[in-house]
Motif scaffolding. Structure first.
Motif, PDB file in Angstrom:
ATOM      1  N   ALA A  53       0.832  -1.200   0.000  1.00  9.20           N
ATOM      2  CA  ALA A  53       0.000   0.000   0.000  1.00  9.20           C
ATOM      3  C   ALA A  53       0.869   1.253   0.000  1.00  9.20           C
ATOM      4  N   ARG A  54       0.458   2.246  -0.778  1.00  5.91           N
ATOM      5  CA  ARG A  54       1.239   3.470  -0.949  1.00  5.91           C
ATOM      6  C   ARG A  54       1.092   4.399   0.246  1.00  5.91           C
ATOM      7  N   ARG A  55       2.239   4.897   0.703  1.00  2.00           N
ATOM      8  CA  ARG A  55       2.286   5.910   1.756  1.00  2.00           C
ATOM      9  C   ARG A  55       2.550   7.280   1.127  1.00  2.00           C
ATOM     10  N   GLU A  56       2.352   8.317   1.925  1.00  6.19           N
ATOM     11  CA  GLU A  56       2.535   9.678   1.431  1.00  6.19           C
ATOM     12  C   GLU A  56       3.969   9.946   0.970  1.00  6.19           C
ATOM     13  N   THR A  57       4.919   9.231   1.520  1.00 10.53           N
ATOM     14  CA  THR A  57       6.324   9.450   1.175  1.00 10.53           C
ATOM     15  C   THR A  57       6.776   8.631  -0.029  1.00 10.53           C
ATOM     16  N   ASP A  58       5.914   7.770  -0.546  1.00  8.70           N
ATOM     17  CA  ASP A  58       6.265   6.939  -1.697  1.00  8.70           C
ATOM     18  C   ASP A  58       6.233   7.758  -2.987  1.00  8.70           C
TER      19      ASP A  58
ATOM     20  N   GLY B 284       2.877  31.167   4.826  1.00  4.02           N
ATOM     21  CA  GLY B 284       2.348  30.755   6.122  1.00  4.02           C
ATOM     22  C   GLY B 284       0.925  30.245   6.060  1.00  4.02           C
ATOM     23  N   LEU B 285       0.317  30.255   4.867  1.00  2.00           N
ATOM     24  CA  LEU B 285      -1.017  29.673   4.699  1.00  2.00           C
ATOM     25  C   LEU B 285      -0.952  28.191   5.084  1.00  2.00           C
ATOM     26  N   ARG B 286      -1.887  27.756   5.921  1.00  2.00           N
ATOM     27  CA  ARG B 286      -1.899  26.350   6.343  1.00  2.00           C
ATOM     28  C   ARG B 286      -2.691  25.535   5.323  1.00  2.00           C
ATOM     29  N   VAL B 287      -1.981  24.731   4.554  1.00  8.21           N
ATOM     30  CA  VAL B 287      -2.589  23.977   3.454  1.00  8.21           C
ATOM     31  C   VAL B 287      -2.710  22.503   3.835  1.00  8.21           C
ATOM     32  N   SER B 288      -3.906  21.969   3.632  1.00 11.08           N
ATOM     33  CA  SER B 288      -4.146  20.540   3.835  1.00 11.08           C
ATOM     34  C   SER B 288      -4.522  19.935   2.488  1.00 11.08           C
ATOM     35  N   ALA B 289      -3.636  19.117   1.927  1.00  4.58           N
ATOM     36  CA  ALA B 289      -3.915  18.424   0.666  1.00  4.58           C
ATOM     37  C   ALA B 289      -4.447  17.037   1.020  1.00  4.58           C
ATOM     38  N   LEU B 290      -5.751  16.890   0.958  1.00  6.11           N
ATOM     39  CA  LEU B 290      -6.391  15.632   1.347  1.00  6.11           C
ATOM     40  C   LEU B 290      -6.445  14.713   0.135  1.00  6.11           C
ATOM     41  N   ARG B 291      -5.603  13.706   0.141  1.00  7.38           N
ATOM     42  CA  ARG B 291      -5.555  12.756  -0.963  1.00  7.38           C
ATOM     43  C   ARG B 291      -6.680  11.738  -0.770  1.00  7.38           C
ATOM     44  N   PHE B 292      -7.845  12.084  -1.287  1.00  7.81           N
ATOM     45  CA  PHE B 292      -9.023  11.262  -1.083  1.00  7.81           C
ATOM     46  C   PHE B 292      -8.973   9.976  -1.891  1.00  7.81           C
ATOM     47  N   SER B 293      -9.520   8.918  -1.297  1.00  8.51           N
ATOM     48  CA  SER B 293      -9.803   7.703  -2.046  1.00  8.51           C
ATOM     49  C   SER B 293     -10.919   8.003  -3.043  1.00  8.51           C
ATOM     50  N   THR B 294     -11.243   7.046  -3.897  1.00  7.83           N
ATOM     51  CA  THR B 294     -12.317   7.235  -4.877  1.00  7.83           C
ATOM     52  C   THR B 294     -13.644   7.455  -4.162  1.00  7.83           C
ATOM     53  N   ALA B 295     -14.317   8.531  -4.508  1.00  6.91           N
ATOM     54  CA  ALA B 295     -15.563   8.890  -3.832  1.00  6.91           C
ATOM     55  C   ALA B 295     -16.698   7.953  -4.228  1.00  6.91           C
TER      56      ALA B 295
ATOM     57  N   GLY C 180      -0.340  22.136  13.306  1.00  3.98           N
ATOM     58  CA  GLY C 180       0.816  21.425  12.775  1.00  3.98           C
ATOM     59  C   GLY C 180       1.441  22.115  11.592  1.00  3.98           C
ATOM     60  N   GLU C 181       2.073  21.327  10.727  1.00  6.44           N
ATOM     61  CA  GLU C 181       2.866  21.874   9.637  1.00  6.44           C
ATOM     62  C   GLU C 181       2.043  22.716   8.683  1.00  6.44           C
ATOM     63  N   ARG C 182       2.725  23.633   8.015  1.00  2.00           N
ATOM     64  CA  ARG C 182       2.038  24.529   7.089  1.00  2.00           C
ATOM     65  C   ARG C 182       1.468  23.782   5.897  1.00  2.00           C
ATOM     66  N   PHE C 183       2.210  22.792   5.402  1.00  2.82           N
ATOM     67  CA  PHE C 183       1.705  21.999   4.282  1.00  2.82           C
ATOM     68  C   PHE C 183       1.647  20.545   4.690  1.00  2.82           C
ATOM     69  N   LEU C 184       0.466  19.962   4.531  1.00  3.32           N
ATOM     70  CA  LEU C 184       0.273  18.556   4.872  1.00  3.32           C
ATOM     71  C   LEU C 184      -0.415  17.849   3.718  1.00  3.32           C
ATOM     72  N   ALA C 185       0.214  16.804   3.211  1.00  5.36           N
ATOM     73  CA  ALA C 185      -0.414  15.928   2.226  1.00  5.36           C
ATOM     74  C   ALA C 185      -0.690  14.603   2.921  1.00  5.36           C
ATOM     75  N   VAL C 186      -1.938  14.178   2.927  1.00  4.69           N
ATOM     76  CA  VAL C 186      -2.291  12.980   3.688  1.00  4.69           C
ATOM     77  C   VAL C 186      -3.321  12.155   2.919  1.00  4.69           C
ATOM     78  N   ASN C 187      -3.102  10.832   2.912  1.00  7.25           N
ATOM     79  CA  ASN C 187      -4.068   9.912   2.322  1.00  7.25           C
ATOM     80  C   ASN C 187      -5.294   9.837   3.226  1.00  7.25           C
ATOM     81  N   VAL C 188      -6.469  10.016   2.658  1.00 11.14           N
ATOM     82  CA  VAL C 188      -7.692  10.009   3.462  1.00 11.14           C
ATOM     83  C   VAL C 188      -8.568   8.829   3.055  1.00 11.14           C
TER      84      VAL C 188
END
Length: 359
Positions: free
Chosen positions: A131-136, A163-174, A230-238
């Motif tokens: 399974a793919r992680r965010e760092t892959d 300084g904008l707090r960005v959340s990149a939500l890597r969504f699964s297929t809706a 937390g961090e200013r930029f976050l990319a996370v699998n959701v």
């Protein structure tokens, strides 16, 4: 809190609006949408009744004034699947990538604190070996996936610089029923097919992996990200590991839930390279109280009830307005939409209208 939701008149927007209204009742919620799919309603009540105001604007042309007093932006606006991205490749980059970065830059300049970006796990493309992680490494195979990767790169730079707090939500297929349900998504299509034809036709050999998430759980993740620290930029699998399914498993689940349904798999189909499993450890660790709650069987039942209530009977639904590419193609053919997906001005339509009238 004043929340600006772009693309609120799409598939996910109505559910996000309803969830935010329920969980943050004191919030001022403003929708921004060009209205391309405003008429594609699958519920009686207008979803926008829950908004404080609705702005009609193309996300590529947002005025600075729209960000005045805004605390957070939920950015859903996008050309939102692979078939549309394939036909409108340049426009997909223009909207999904460039307009996204421009919107975030304008938001940061206006003093917005949080920017939530609806990204996608599709950027993993084809992945073997777990399974793919965010760092892959990313392996985007389509115009849609590439646009999401490019947008994340641009958003990360803006977060670092402003300084904008960005959340990149890597969504699964809706999946799931909403106020403007789409039937060009795998589980939604399977349920629609079972209801109208008594059969689920799997066009691939059924082996590709897909992680899925219900639109209600997408809305819960967005709610969480609005207030995260937390961090200013976050990319996370959701999503959740239990929703990593092969396509044939989804078809079987639909057949089980809707008695009399048969499954037809094209075992001779060429391999679909869009196949990936996704790891959700990071999301589970940082958002423990906002984990997905809807199960696959509940999602199928939700779609079954919703589509039946809507009155879906047409076995030819894939040629209907419930498939977004059909809506765009029909508007272009009618002369109300240009090939760059901008509405044609009324005065520009007059010659076309007169010509048709004479004909």
């Amino acid at each position: 809190m004043k929340i600006l939701v772009t693309g609120n008149m799409g598939y996910v927007g109505p559910t996000v609006t309803a969830h935010l209204r329920q969980t943050i009742p004191s919030a001022e919620i403003v929708g921004v949408d060009s209205g391309l799919f405003a008429h594609c309603l699958t519920q009686q009540a207008l979803p926008e009744r829950l908004l404080d105001s609705q702005v009609f604007a193309d996300v590529r042309d947002l005025p600075e004034a729209v960000f005045q007093g805004v605390d957070a932006v939920v950015h859903l606006a996008a050309v939102s699947n692979d078939p549309m991205g394939g036909r409108f490749e340049a426009v997909t980059d223009e909207i999904n990538h460039r307009a996204t970065v421009k919107t975030a830059s304008m938001a940061a300049k206006a003093g917005v604190k949080a920017f939530v970006f609806a990204s996608s796990c599709s950027m993993y493309g084809f992945a073997e070996g777990g399974a793919r992680r965010e760092t892959d490494a990313l392996n985007p195979l389509t115009a849609y996936a590439r646009s999401k990767v490019a947008a994340e790169i641009g958003l990360a730079e803006i977060a670092r610089e402003t300084g904008l707090r960005v959340s990149a939500l890597r969504f699964s297929t809706a999946c799931g029923f909403s106020g403007r349900t789409r039937l060009d998504l795998v589980l939604n299509d399977f349920v629609a097919s079972a209801l109208t034809t008594g059969k689920v036709s799997v066009l691939s050999d059924g082996t590709p992996w897909r992680p899925l998430i219900h639109v209600r759980d997408m809305a819960r993740a967005i709610e969480w990200s609005l207030a995260r620290n937390g961090e200013r930029f976050l990319a996370v699998n959701v999503g959740t590991e239990s929703w990593n399914y092969q396509v044939r498993e989804l078809a079987d689940a639909v057949a089980q839930a809707i008695p009399g349904t048969t499954v037809d798999i094209n075992r001779d189909a060429p391999p679909d390279r869009r196949s990936y499993k996704v790891n959700f450890d990071l999301y589970r660790s940082i958002a423990p109280s906002h984990q997905p709650l809807v199960t696959l069987s509940e999602a199928v039942e939700d779609l079954k009830i919703g589509l039946s209530s809507y009155g879906l009977r047409d076995a030819n639904y894939r040629n209907s307005g419930l498939v977004r590419l059909n809506v765009l193609s029909g508007a272009i053919d009618a002369g109300t939409l240009s090939s760059d997906l901008r509405f044609v001005k009324v005065e520009d339509q007059q010659p076309l209208m007169r010509q048709r009238s004479v004909a």
